[in-house]
Design a protein around this motif. Sequence first.
Motif, PDB file in Angstrom:
ATOM      1  N   ALA A 104       0.874  -1.180   0.000  1.00 55.69           N
ATOM      2  CA  ALA A 104       0.000   0.000   0.000  1.00 55.69           C
ATOM      3  C   ALA A 104       0.908   1.226   0.000  1.00 55.69           C
ATOM      4  CB  ALA A 104      -0.910   0.010   1.224  1.00 55.69           C
ATOM      5  N   PRO A 105       0.435   2.345  -0.544  1.00 51.83           N
ATOM      6  CA  PRO A 105       1.229   3.580  -0.515  1.00 51.83           C
ATOM      7  C   PRO A 105       1.490   4.028   0.926  1.00 51.83           C
ATOM      8  CG  PRO A 105      -0.684   3.809  -1.972  1.00 51.83           C
ATOM      9  CD  PRO A 105      -0.839   2.510  -1.232  1.00 51.83           C
ATOM     10  N   MET A 106       2.581   4.750   1.116  1.00 53.62           N
ATOM     11  CA  MET A 106       2.974   5.182   2.461  1.00 53.62           C
ATOM     12  C   MET A 106       1.869   5.951   3.176  1.00 53.62           C
ATOM     13  SD  MET A 106       5.113   5.121   4.936  1.00 53.62           S
ATOM     14  CE  MET A 106       6.665   4.539   4.293  1.00 53.62           C
ATOM     15  N   ALA A 107       1.166   6.824   2.494  1.00 58.52           N
ATOM     16  CA  ALA A 107       0.096   7.592   3.146  1.00 58.52           C
ATOM     17  C   ALA A 107      -0.971   6.651   3.704  1.00 58.52           C
ATOM     18  CB  ALA A 107      -0.520   8.589   2.159  1.00 58.52           C
ATOM     19  N   GLU A 108      -1.312   5.611   2.957  1.00 53.22           N
ATOM     20  CA  GLU A 108      -2.303   4.644   3.424  1.00 53.22           C
ATOM     21  C   GLU A 108      -1.757   3.813   4.587  1.00 53.22           C
ATOM     22  OE1 GLU A 108      -5.802   2.357   3.789  1.00 53.22           O
ATOM     23  OE2 GLU A 108      -5.388   4.373   3.066  1.00 53.22           O
ATOM     24  N   LEU A 109      -0.485   3.427   4.504  1.00 55.29           N
ATOM     25  CA  LEU A 109       0.122   2.682   5.607  1.00 55.29           C
ATOM     26  C   LEU A 109       0.079   3.501   6.892  1.00 55.29           C
ATOM     27  CD1 LEU A 109       3.264   1.062   3.937  1.00 55.29           C
ATOM     28  CD2 LEU A 109       1.043   0.017   4.396  1.00 55.29           C
ATOM     29  N   MET A 110       0.425   4.770   6.793  1.00 57.76           N
ATOM     30  CA  MET A 110       0.426   5.631   7.983  1.00 57.76           C
ATOM     31  C   MET A 110      -0.995   5.784   8.529  1.00 57.76           C
ATOM     32  SD  MET A 110       3.512   6.164   8.712  1.00 57.76           S
ATOM     33  CE  MET A 110       3.081   7.122  10.154  1.00 57.76           C
ATOM     34  N   ARG A 111      -1.997   5.893   7.662  1.00 62.24           N
ATOM     35  CA  ARG A 111      -3.374   5.995   8.115  1.00 62.24           C
ATOM     36  C   ARG A 111      -3.781   4.728   8.867  1.00 62.24           C
ATOM     37  NH1 ARG A 111      -7.979   4.139   7.543  1.00 62.24           N
ATOM     38  NH2 ARG A 111      -7.516   2.768   5.783  1.00 62.24           N
ATOM     39  N   ARG A 112      -3.435   3.572   8.299  1.00 63.28           N
ATOM     40  CA  ARG A 112      -3.790   2.291   8.932  1.00 63.28           C
ATOM     41  C   ARG A 112      -3.067   2.099  10.257  1.00 63.28           C
ATOM     42  NH1 ARG A 112      -3.415  -1.868   3.793  1.00 63.28           N
ATOM     43  NH2 ARG A 112      -5.073  -0.914   2.543  1.00 63.28           N
ATOM     44  N   VAL A 113      -1.782   2.441  10.285  1.00 63.05           N
ATOM     45  CA  VAL A 113      -0.996   2.296  11.523  1.00 63.05           C
ATOM     46  C   VAL A 113      -1.562   3.202  12.612  1.00 63.05           C
ATOM     47  CG1 VAL A 113       1.271   2.748  12.543  1.00 63.05           C
ATOM     48  CG2 VAL A 113       1.100   1.429  10.421  1.00 63.05           C
ATOM     49  N   ALA A 114      -1.918   4.434  12.246  1.00 64.01           N
ATOM     50  CA  ALA A 114      -2.504   5.356  13.224  1.00 64.01           C
ATOM     51  C   ALA A 114      -3.843   4.823  13.723  1.00 64.01           C
ATOM     52  CB  ALA A 114      -2.672   6.738  12.608  1.00 64.01           C
ATOM     53  N   ASP A 115      -4.642   4.254  12.824  1.00 67.35           N
ATOM     54  CA  ASP A 115      -5.945   3.710  13.201  1.00 67.35           C
ATOM     55  C   ASP A 115      -5.795   2.551  14.188  1.00 67.35           C
ATOM     56  OD1 ASP A 115      -8.851   3.341  12.956  1.00 67.35           O
ATOM     57  OD2 ASP A 115      -8.297   1.492  11.909  1.00 67.35           O
ATOM     58  N   ARG A 116      -4.874   1.646  13.899  1.00 63.66           N
ATOM     59  CA  ARG A 116      -4.740   0.501  14.796  1.00 63.66           C
ATOM     60  C   ARG A 116      -4.041   0.875  16.095  1.00 63.66           C
ATOM     61  NH1 ARG A 116      -0.399  -3.329  11.579  1.00 63.66           N
ATOM     62  NH2 ARG A 116       1.447  -2.353  12.438  1.00 63.66           N
ATOM     63  N   THR A 117      -3.234   1.943  16.086  1.00 65.64           N
ATOM     64  CA  THR A 117      -2.614   2.416  17.329  1.00 65.64           C
ATOM     65  C   THR A 117      -3.695   2.832  18.312  1.00 65.64           C
ATOM     66  OG1 THR A 117      -0.606   3.108  16.181  1.00 65.64           O
ATOM     67  CG2 THR A 117      -1.015   4.099  18.326  1.00 65.64           C
ATOM     68  N   GLY A 118      -4.769   3.400  17.808  1.00 61.27           N
ATOM     69  CA  GLY A 118      -5.893   3.775  18.653  1.00 61.27           C
ATOM     70  C   GLY A 118      -6.582   2.577  19.271  1.00 61.27           C
ATOM     71  N   ARG A 119      -6.307   1.381  18.734  1.00 61.35           N
ATOM     72  CA  ARG A 119      -6.909   0.151  19.268  1.00 61.35           C
ATOM     73  C   ARG A 119      -5.914  -0.633  20.113  1.00 61.35           C
ATOM     74  NH1 ARG A 119      -8.461  -2.717  14.243  1.00 61.35           N
ATOM     75  NH2 ARG A 119      -7.201  -1.161  13.215  1.00 61.35           N
ATOM     76  N   GLY A 120      -4.834   0.039  20.552  1.00 61.27           N
ATOM     77  CA  GLY A 120      -3.943  -0.576  21.521  1.00 61.27           C
ATOM     78  C   GLY A 120      -2.666  -1.180  20.984  1.00 61.27           C
ATOM     79  N   THR A 121      -2.377  -1.048  19.703  1.00 65.56           N
ATOM     80  CA  THR A 121      -1.116  -1.597  19.205  1.00 65.56           C
ATOM     81  C   THR A 121      -0.003  -0.569  19.346  1.00 65.56           C
ATOM     82  OG1 THR A 121      -1.506  -0.901  16.933  1.00 65.56           O
ATOM     83  CG2 THR A 121      -2.297  -3.095  17.543  1.00 65.56           C
ATOM     84  N   VAL A 122       1.216  -1.020  19.105  1.00 65.17           N
ATOM     85  CA  VAL A 122       2.391  -0.163  19.274  1.00 65.17           C
ATOM     86  C   VAL A 122       2.402   0.923  18.193  1.00 65.17           C
ATOM     87  CG1 VAL A 122       4.906  -0.146  19.225  1.00 65.17           C
ATOM     88  CG2 VAL A 122       3.706  -2.039  20.288  1.00 65.17           C
ATOM     89  N   PRO A 123       2.575   2.189  18.588  1.00 63.46           N
ATOM     90  CA  PRO A 123       2.619   3.259  17.596  1.00 63.46           C
ATOM     91  C   PRO A 123       3.920   3.215  16.787  1.00 63.46           C
ATOM     92  CG  PRO A 123       3.016   4.144  19.790  1.00 63.46           C
ATOM     93  CD  PRO A 123       2.698   2.686  19.954  1.00 63.46           C
ATOM     94  N   LEU A 124       3.806   3.574  15.514  1.00 63.60           N
ATOM     95  CA  LEU A 124       4.975   3.684  14.639  1.00 63.60           C
ATOM     96  C   LEU A 124       5.004   5.092  14.066  1.00 63.60           C
ATOM     97  CD1 LEU A 124       4.665   0.303  12.698  1.00 63.60           C
ATOM     98  CD2 LEU A 124       6.337   0.864  14.473  1.00 63.60           C
ATOM     99  N   THR A 125       6.181   5.698  14.040  1.00 57.10           N
ATOM    100  CA  THR A 125       6.318   7.041  13.499  1.00 57.10           C
ATOM    101  C   THR A 125       6.538   6.986  11.986  1.00 57.10           C
ATOM    102  OG1 THR A 125       8.731   7.087  13.716  1.00 57.10           O
ATOM    103  CG2 THR A 125       7.435   7.794  15.653  1.00 57.10           C
ATOM    104  N   TYR A 126       6.361   8.134  11.349  1.00 58.10           N
ATOM    105  CA  TYR A 126       6.630   8.228   9.917  1.00 58.10           C
ATOM    106  C   TYR A 126       8.096   7.894   9.640  1.00 58.10           C
ATOM    107  CZ  TYR A 126       7.026   9.885   5.166  1.00 58.10           C
ATOM    108  OH  TYR A 126       7.274   9.952   3.813  1.00 58.10           O
ATOM    109  N   GLU A 127       8.989   8.343  10.513  1.00 58.51           N
ATOM    110  CA  GLU A 127      10.424   8.074  10.333  1.00 58.51           C
ATOM    111  C   GLU A 127      10.707   6.572  10.380  1.00 58.51           C
ATOM    112  OE1 GLU A 127       9.175  10.418  12.438  1.00 58.51           O
ATOM    113  OE2 GLU A 127       9.768  12.157  11.213  1.00 58.51           O
ATOM    114  N   GLN A 128      10.071   5.869  11.324  1.00 56.94           N
ATOM    115  CA  GLN A 128      10.247   4.411  11.383  1.00 56.94           C
ATOM    116  C   GLN A 128       9.727   3.748  10.119  1.00 56.94           C
ATOM    117  OE1 GLN A 128       8.115   4.149  15.176  1.00 56.94           O
ATOM    118  NE2 GLN A 128       9.752   2.805  15.922  1.00 56.94           N
ATOM    119  N   MET A 129       8.551   4.145   9.690  1.00 63.29           N
ATOM    120  CA  MET A 129       7.950   3.547   8.500  1.00 63.29           C
ATOM    121  C   MET A 129       8.781   3.841   7.251  1.00 63.29           C
ATOM    122  SD  MET A 129       5.300   1.709   9.250  1.00 63.29           S
ATOM    123  CE  MET A 129       4.350   1.635   7.746  1.00 63.29           C
ATOM    124  N   ALA A 130       9.313   5.054   7.153  1.00 65.03           N
ATOM    125  CA  ALA A 130      10.152   5.404   6.002  1.00 65.03           C
ATOM    126  C   ALA A 130      11.421   4.546   5.998  1.00 65.03           C
ATOM    127  CB  ALA A 130      10.496   6.888   6.023  1.00 65.03           C
TER     128      ALA A 130
END
Length: 154
Positions: A104-130
């Motif tokens: 998936a494109p990076m913007a979509e990955l960041m949206r999904r990661v942010a969404d699941r972080t709200g459900r208790g998973t470990v947050p990932l930063t844009y720098e980590q994902m890049a």
Amino acid sequence: MTRLILMCGLPGTGKTTLAKQLEAAVPAVRLCPDDWLSDLDIDLFDLGKRARLEEVFWRLAQDLLRLGQSVILESGFWSRVDRDEKRLGGQALGAAVELRYLHAPMAELMRRVADRTGRGTVPLTYEQMAFYEEIFQIPDPAEQALFDAPAHLA
């Protein structure tokens, strides 16, 4: 036929969602390091423990394949060397080996990661994902052709 399914992709690509669907449909034993590390209250970024757990999963997966049980390994498989090892090992045991590469494109990955972080998973930063995107070795068509076609499930 016994199948070894490798879930390949960066965080947020949908590996776990698809793996859970396949787990019931194949049926298969799903081995997910993130789930186990979290359940055991181990830091998901502890690379040493993650590597040891993935080694245990690979031994267990081989035992299950020998017994005729299909397996889903949900480790991301960021490197070609790791994918080759599992493909050759699974084939040596007589299993069909699928590579389920998700992207998936990076913007979509960041949206999904942010969404699941709200459900208790470990947050990932844009720098980590890049950084992850930079080191991830995308399976090219020639590599993908070395794997068996995905099973058509009802």
